[in-house]
Design an enzyme around this catalytic site. Structure first.
Site, PDB file in Angstrom:
ATOM      1  CG  ASP A   2     -13.073  -7.020  -1.913  1.00  0.00           C
ATOM      2  OD1 ASP A   2     -13.181  -5.808  -1.672  1.00  0.00           O
ATOM      3  OD2 ASP A   2     -11.974  -7.569  -2.109  1.00  0.00           O
TER       4      ASP A   2
ATOM      5  CE1 TYR B  34     -11.431   1.881   0.942  1.00  0.00           C
ATOM      6  CE2 TYR B  34     -11.452   2.248  -1.409  1.00  0.00           C
ATOM      7  CZ  TYR B  34     -10.855   1.706  -0.296  1.00  0.00           C
ATOM      8  OH  TYR B  34      -9.682   0.995  -0.426  1.00  0.00           O
TER       9      TYR B  34
HETATM   10  N1  LIG Z   1     -13.678  -4.686  -6.944  1.00  0.00           N
HETATM   11  C1  LIG Z   1     -13.071  -4.910  -5.768  1.00  0.00           C
HETATM   12  O1  LIG Z   1     -13.676  -4.799  -4.721  1.00  0.00           O
HETATM   13  C2  LIG Z   1     -11.629  -5.280  -5.739  1.00  0.00           C
HETATM   14  C3  LIG Z   1     -11.035  -5.823  -4.600  1.00  0.00           C
HETATM   15  C4  LIG Z   1      -9.678  -6.118  -4.641  1.00  0.00           C
HETATM   16  C5  LIG Z   1      -8.950  -5.879  -5.799  1.00  0.00           C
HETATM   17  N2  LIG Z   1      -9.587  -5.324  -6.862  1.00  0.00           N
HETATM   18  C6  LIG Z   1      -8.904  -5.052  -8.129  1.00  0.00           C
HETATM   19  O2  LIG Z   1      -8.347  -6.262  -8.621  1.00  0.00           O
HETATM   20  C7  LIG Z   1      -7.260  -5.941  -9.480  1.00  0.00           C
HETATM   21  C8  LIG Z   1      -6.028  -6.693  -9.066  1.00  0.00           C
HETATM   22  O3  LIG Z   1      -5.487  -6.150  -7.880  1.00  0.00           O
HETATM   23  P1  LIG Z   1      -4.029  -6.521  -7.387  1.00  0.00           P
HETATM   24  O4  LIG Z   1      -3.702  -5.589  -6.287  1.00  0.00           O
HETATM   25  O5  LIG Z   1      -3.953  -7.971  -7.138  1.00  0.00           O
HETATM   26  O6  LIG Z   1      -3.163  -6.127  -8.677  1.00  0.00           O
HETATM   27  P2  LIG Z   1      -1.861  -6.787  -9.291  1.00  0.00           P
HETATM   28  O7  LIG Z   1      -1.132  -5.678  -9.967  1.00  0.00           O
HETATM   29  O8  LIG Z   1      -1.181  -7.616  -8.278  1.00  0.00           O
HETATM   30  O9  LIG Z   1      -2.426  -7.772 -10.422  1.00  0.00           O
HETATM   31  C9  LIG Z   1      -3.016  -7.346 -11.591  1.00  0.00           C
HETATM   32  C10 LIG Z   1      -2.532  -8.190 -12.758  1.00  0.00           C
HETATM   33  O10 LIG Z   1      -3.192  -7.713 -13.933  1.00  0.00           O
HETATM   34  C11 LIG Z   1      -2.289  -7.839 -15.022  1.00  0.00           C
HETATM   35  N3  LIG Z   1      -2.744  -7.004 -16.124  1.00  0.00           N
HETATM   36  C12 LIG Z   1      -2.677  -5.663 -16.241  1.00  0.00           C
HETATM   37  N4  LIG Z   1      -3.222  -5.259 -17.388  1.00  0.00           N
HETATM   38  C13 LIG Z   1      -3.670  -6.369 -18.018  1.00  0.00           C
HETATM   39  C14 LIG Z   1      -4.339  -6.600 -19.248  1.00  0.00           C
HETATM   40  N5  LIG Z   1      -4.691  -5.579 -20.051  1.00  0.00           N
HETATM   41  N6  LIG Z   1      -4.638  -7.871 -19.605  1.00  0.00           N
HETATM   42  C15 LIG Z   1      -4.294  -8.895 -18.800  1.00  0.00           C
HETATM   43  N7  LIG Z   1      -3.666  -8.741 -17.601  1.00  0.00           N
HETATM   44  C16 LIG Z   1      -3.362  -7.493 -17.225  1.00  0.00           C
HETATM   45  C17 LIG Z   1      -0.951  -7.437 -14.424  1.00  0.00           C
HETATM   46  O11 LIG Z   1       0.121  -7.892 -15.205  1.00  0.00           O
HETATM   47  C18 LIG Z   1      -1.021  -8.086 -13.039  1.00  0.00           C
HETATM   48  O12 LIG Z   1      -0.428  -9.351 -13.030  1.00  0.00           O
HETATM   49  C19 LIG Z   1      -7.116  -4.414  -9.399  1.00  0.00           C
HETATM   50  O13 LIG Z   1      -7.861  -3.820 -10.441  1.00  0.00           O
HETATM   51  C20 LIG Z   1      -7.744  -4.091  -8.075  1.00  0.00           C
HETATM   52  O14 LIG Z   1      -8.135  -2.761  -7.977  1.00  0.00           O
HETATM   53  C21 LIG Z   1     -10.894  -5.034  -6.853  1.00  0.00           C
HETATM   54  O1  LIG Z   2      -5.343  -0.902  -0.869  1.00  0.00           O
HETATM   55  P1  LIG Z   2      -5.540  -2.343  -1.167  1.00  0.00           P
HETATM   56  O2  LIG Z   2      -4.934  -2.758  -2.481  1.00  0.00           O
HETATM   57  O3  LIG Z   2      -5.224  -3.243  -0.024  1.00  0.00           O
HETATM   58  O4  LIG Z   2      -7.091  -2.554  -1.297  1.00  0.00           O
HETATM   59  C1  LIG Z   2      -7.871  -1.822  -2.124  1.00  0.00           C
HETATM   60  C2  LIG Z   2      -9.166  -2.577  -2.243  1.00  0.00           C
HETATM   61  O5  LIG Z   2      -9.905  -2.362  -1.075  1.00  0.00           O
HETATM   62  C3  LIG Z   2     -11.167  -2.979  -1.009  1.00  0.00           C
HETATM   63  O6  LIG Z   2     -11.034  -4.350  -0.795  1.00  0.00           O
HETATM   64  C4  LIG Z   2     -10.694  -4.781   0.529  1.00  0.00           C
HETATM   65  C5  LIG Z   2     -11.908  -5.251   1.258  1.00  0.00           C
HETATM   66  O7  LIG Z   2     -12.760  -4.160   1.510  1.00  0.00           O
HETATM   67  C6  LIG Z   2     -11.512  -5.894   2.569  1.00  0.00           C
HETATM   68  O8  LIG Z   2     -12.671  -6.456   3.138  1.00  0.00           O
HETATM   69  C7  LIG Z   2     -10.508  -6.978   2.351  1.00  0.00           C
HETATM   70  O9  LIG Z   2     -11.036  -8.039   1.586  1.00  0.00           O
HETATM   71  O10 LIG Z   2      -9.413  -6.467   1.681  1.00  0.00           O
HETATM   72  C8  LIG Z   2      -9.716  -5.896   0.401  1.00  0.00           C
HETATM   73  C9  LIG Z   2      -8.428  -5.344  -0.172  1.00  0.00           C
HETATM   74  O11 LIG Z   2      -7.297  -5.914   0.302  1.00  0.00           O
HETATM   75  C10 LIG Z   2     -11.968  -2.609  -2.212  1.00  0.00           C
HETATM   76  O12 LIG Z   2     -13.198  -3.261  -2.243  1.00  0.00           O
HETATM   77  C11 LIG Z   2     -11.251  -2.781  -3.480  1.00  0.00           C
HETATM   78  O13 LIG Z   2     -12.038  -2.299  -4.531  1.00  0.00           O
HETATM   79  C12 LIG Z   2      -9.919  -2.119  -3.451  1.00  0.00           C
HETATM   80  O14 LIG Z   2      -9.183  -2.489  -4.584  1.00  0.00           O
HETATM   81 MN   LIG Z   3     -14.198  -2.555  -4.253  1.00  0.00          MN
END
Ligand SMILES: NC(=O)c1ccc[n+]([C@@H]2O[C@H](COP(=O)([O-])OP(=O)(O)OC[C@H]3O[C@@H](n4cnc5c(N)ncnc54)[C@H](O)[C@@H]3O)[C@@H](O)[C@H]2O)c1
Ligand SMILES: O=P(O)(O)OC[C@H]1O[C@H](O[C@H]2[C@H](O)[C@@H](O)[C@@H](O)O[C@@H]2CO)[C@H](O)[C@@H](O)[C@@H]1O
Ligand SMILES: [Mn+2]
Length: 447
Positions: free
Chosen positions: A176, A270
């Protein structure tokens, strides 16, 4: 976005139902039922207790706004993955406790400590890959026609692993970050949102550059954007009105410094970690990192709001709102469901999209999204600076996956030491040795 064109209704599974991002997705799904109708919404998590707190509030939301949708939250993979059209994956293997170590261990050695960058990101990658592969396998076993849109980080390393281990699976890895930045770009030039922009972008995940941004009449918006970014980075007026967390304020602001290094493009935020690691470390507190902020702010807010909804027995006055994270993943599902060919970013095998970069690199480029998934668009040749940066970082990501598959200490040490933000192989080894101990419940034994 067009309205639904037939009478199909979809079944969606959120894997990582206990994620802090889940309520935003539920809100977006419920607000968009005219474009993407649902018959079922399910949550799956391997931590039933954490998921229940979000699910109890979501159940109330669904009952009040769309009682015809069947809602279920489960820790049972067969129940979760059976009869599903789309899986939205957002798991965090090791949860915030392990993220905290990903950040704090490198910082202890004077190196950037970050969720998806450098040693922290690599450590997280080795935990995340088996978890995401398990989700893919559940999907293929119980709903072989379903698509998975995967946010689970570190998306670059996870994507390289899914390319190698499950090359024919219907998983699309997404991020995102450029989406959030493009919403900011739209604000800067006075347009409604990111969908009003036509753009060219290339790189790796969390490691890319815009080379062209226009409005729909073809007007070049780069000069106006560059002028803004040179002065304010990607900060916009709304940040001060709505309030922004200090660490994100710093990140959006530092885009000005990253831009200065290559004024022919506009950078992903980043890249600051790779281009100004000394400054980042200087501004970091090894005892209070981003995880501590997230636990004190986002996690507290989300779980507090869920508890309030449950206590009041209603979500009519909820403060949960759609955001760029949730609207993007719902837009992607809608584009696949209705074969719209909407142009959106994905992390996908290069195969010529960036003509002078390793064809097997997992690159982030615009794609046309339709019934067959993501069709990449050719972005041409990377410039010399970008070619150098991408080539090194692509090797780091590949070595990390090699290390996991081969249980190889040496490959992991190579990955750490090749990473641009680690000063030398000695420091890389010190960090790695601490990481091996910290990750003993997650990583295979390395030889
Ligand atoms: N790609 C992106 O741009 C982007 C953006 C925002 C968040 N994220 C990712 O989304 C994920 C969630 O972020 P968050 O801050 O809400 O985390 P969070 O810890 O609040 O939630 C993650 C959930 O995953 C569950 N979990 C862990 N291992 C698991 C497994 N093997 N099977 C099923 N469930 C499992 C946990 O119990 C937890 O409830 C993270 O990987 C974060 O880095 C990615
Ligand atoms: O440190 P966190 O957990 O707040 O965020 C890490 C994530 O950061 C990016 O997502 C941002 C995004 O860029 C911003 O636009 C808005 O939507 O908030 C997001 C996170 O709160 C990043 O893309 C993710 O991969 C990271 O997990
Ligand atoms: Mn990302």
């Amino acid at each position: 976005m067009t309205h639904a064109t037939d009478d199909r209704k979809f079944s969606v599974l959120i894997a990582g139902g206990g994620s802090t991002y889940t309520p935003g997705i539920v809100l977006t799904l419920l607000n968009g039922l005219d474009k993407f109708p649902l018959r079922k919404l399910k949550f799956y998590d391997n931590d039933g207790e954490r998921q229940k707190k979000i699910a109890d509030a979501a159940r109330i939301l669904v009952k009040e706004r769309a009682p015809e949708i069947e809602f279920e939250a489960t820790t049972n993979p067969a129940e979760a993955f059976t009869d599903v059209d789309f899986v939205m994956a957002q798991i965090r293997v090791g949860k915030y406790a392990m993220r905290s170590l990903d950040e704090k261990i490198p910082l202890k050695h004077g190196v950037v400590g970050q969720e998806t960058t450098g040693p922290g990101g690599i450590a997280y990658g080795l935990r995340s890959i088996p978890g995401v592969i398990e989700l893919v396998d559940y999907m293929e076993k119980y709903s072989p026609n379903a698509w998975m849109l995967n946010y689970s980080n570190p998306a670059a390393i996870v994507a390289e692993a899914t390319r190698r281990l499950r090359p024919n699976s219907k998983i699309i890895n997404i991020c995102d970050m450029p989406i959030g930045i493009m919403d900011r770009m739209a604000k800067i030039v006075g347009l409604k949102d990111r969908n009003d922009l036509v753009f060219r972008y290339y790189g790796l995940n969390h490691f890319g550059w815009w080379t062209d941004v226009r409005d729909k009449t073809g007007k070049d918006l780069m000069p106006q954007l560059k002028k803004h970014v040179a002065k304010h980075g990607y900060l916009v007026d709304d940040d001060y009105e709505d309030g922004i967390e200090p660490s994100w304020e710093e990140t959006f602001k530092m885009a000005a410094d990253v831009y200065a290094l290559d004024p022919t493009t506009l950078p992903n935020t980043y890249l600051k970690y790779y281009t100004y690691p000394t400054q980042v470390v200087k501004h970091s507190d090894p005892n209070y990192t981003r995880t501590d902020e997230v636990e004190a702010h986002r996690q507290k807010l989300v779980f507090g709001e869920c508890a309030r909804i449950v206590e009041n027995g209603t979500a009519k006055d909820t403060g949960f709102k759609p955001d760029d994270h949730s609207t993007y993943i719902v837009d992607l599902c809608t584009a696949i469901a209705y074969d719209t060919k909407q142009r959106m970013l994905a992390i996908i095998p290069n195969e010529g999209a960036i003509s002078n970069i390793d064809p097997t690199a997992m690159v982030e480029v615009p794609c046309l999204f339709g019934a067959n998934g993501a069709e990449r668009l050719a972005m041409g040749k990377a410039a010399t600076y970008q070619t150098g940066m991408i080539t090194e970082q692509n090797s780091v990501e590949k070595l990390a996956v090699d290390a996991l598959l081969e249980h190889s200490y040496t490959k992991l040490w190579q990955a750490f030491s090749l990473c641009k933000i680690v000063p030398d192989a000695g420091v890389a080894k010190d960090i790695l040795d601490d990481m091996v101990v910290a990750n003993k419940d997650y990583w295979p034994e390395l030889n």
